[in-house]
Write an enzyme that holds these catalytic residues in place. Sequence first.
Site, short mmCIF file in Angstrom:
data_model
loop_
_atom_site.label_atom_id
_atom_site.label_comp_id
_atom_site.label_asym_id
_atom_site.label_seq_id
_atom_site.Cartn_x
_atom_site.Cartn_y
_atom_site.Cartn_z
N ASP A 1 -15.47 85.09 51.81
CA ASP A 1 -14.65 85.17 50.64
C ASP A 1 -15.27 84.53 49.45
OD1 ASP A 1 -14.31 82.23 50.67
OD2 ASP A 1 -12.67 82.61 51.90
N LYS B 1 -10.75 87.35 47.45
CA LYS B 1 -9.53 87.52 46.42
C LYS B 1 -9.98 86.70 45.35
CE LYS B 1 -6.49 88.29 50.45
NZ LYS B 1 -7.68 88.04 51.35
N MET C 1 -5.51 75.56 44.03
CA MET C 1 -5.58 76.93 43.33
C MET C 1 -4.33 76.57 42.43
SD MET C 1 -5.37 79.42 46.68
CE MET C 1 -4.53 78.07 47.92
#
Length: 474
Positions: free
Chosen positions: A249, A271, A384
């Site tokens: 990722d 992502k 995040m």
Amino acid sequence: MDYLPIFADLKQRPVLVVGGGEVAARKIDLLLRAGAQVRIVAQALSPELEQRKQAAEVSWVAQAFLPEQLDNVFLVIAATDDAALNAEVFEQANQRFVMANVVDDQPKCSFIFPSIVDRSPIVVAISSSGKAPVLARMLREKLETLLPTSLGQMADIAGRWRESVKTQFTSMRARRRFWEMAFAGRFASLASAGKLAEAEQALQQQLENAEDISLNGNVTLVGAGPGDAGLLTLRGLQVMQQADVVLYDYLVSDEVLDLVRRDADKICVGKRAGSHSVAQEETNRLLVELALQGKKVVRLKGGDPFIFGRGGEELQAVQAAGIPFQVVPGVTAAAGATAYAGIPLTHRDHAQSVVFVTGHCKPEDNGIQWETLAKGKQTLAIYMGTLKAAEISQQLIAHGRAAHTPVAVIGRGTRADQQVLTGTLDNLEHLAQQAPTPALLVIGEVVALHQQLAWFGHHPETDGTQRPSVVNLA
């Protein structure tokens, strides 16, 4: 790279050495071990070299250097205490496109001698490109203790059996599995014990039972850590070096990706907000599909795969397909980034607990216990959370956390360009907007220790740079 690392075949090739002292003797010893035909130009020979000459191991061709002596030689080494002579040898060699090494004069070297760990035919060479030879020597000493002396014998046996294995197994993957099993199993144990005949018998038995070698694929979930390749676990590195294919990722740093086996396929399934992203269902499908093809699949995830990494979801899909799997944990961002920022997650005077929270939540969600998160004397590590920083700040203050609570936003934690911005809870949104991504939000009294304990990166009070990595917006 300052130098291209190569291994030269010197067997029966002429090599010129200018110099006859102890330094020259050390280089000549290496050249002879490699099978070179050594020609010496020197006013006199050391006792050791005189013995080698008497034994016809070397040729003493002249007392004075002449440029034509470089004709028809493979490479040349200058090892005298005459700087002018050494320079002349180097210049004359360059004109003839002959590789040259001037001992202890790195600018006058078109090749250099690395520190060597010799387990012939296994040879490990370590070089600092001439900048820190003592460091290269220290690394060699460490490797000497790690690599068993039996490696060379194992490699010799493997070389004799290579064609038989190639005949038995038509696919490269099957051959690699065979040798991986051999070097990690009974063959290696017997060879290490010096039982070489029995070691070859073990190889024969393994080859005769080739049908028992499983070609089924498997999946290994590996935590890549927060960015600094030095934080990757040894087990994680070993698995990455055995992978046929690696799914990674965006949080995996380039430095960690560089450690993946060179011939492994690498597929990005990351992502990222505002960018092309691979759906979770597609990632799950790829893991299963590739493993069913018989491949060793590594799913490489930033931080730790079981902490806000959806690792559990992916393994559920793998398990449902009946595919073997394992997990290699990694250093999660909350542990790595805060440590590199000098912010202890717990402290007897400031925080008796730490809570890991994902910022991918709706502040108005009734499932979030804001009263619990807003308690004092605890540290919040929020992953995040930059896009939700305003809501997080508002909700925590509304539920009792003091507006002046120290906060930090750690951007690109543990990496060379790490940036730590500190302030208070009421200006968390402003800090988050300025931080590079990926970023971790840290809320709690422990943040105040950052100024005292920060150790990694550059600080404005010490280097005066225009773009400090530590910014206080309190």
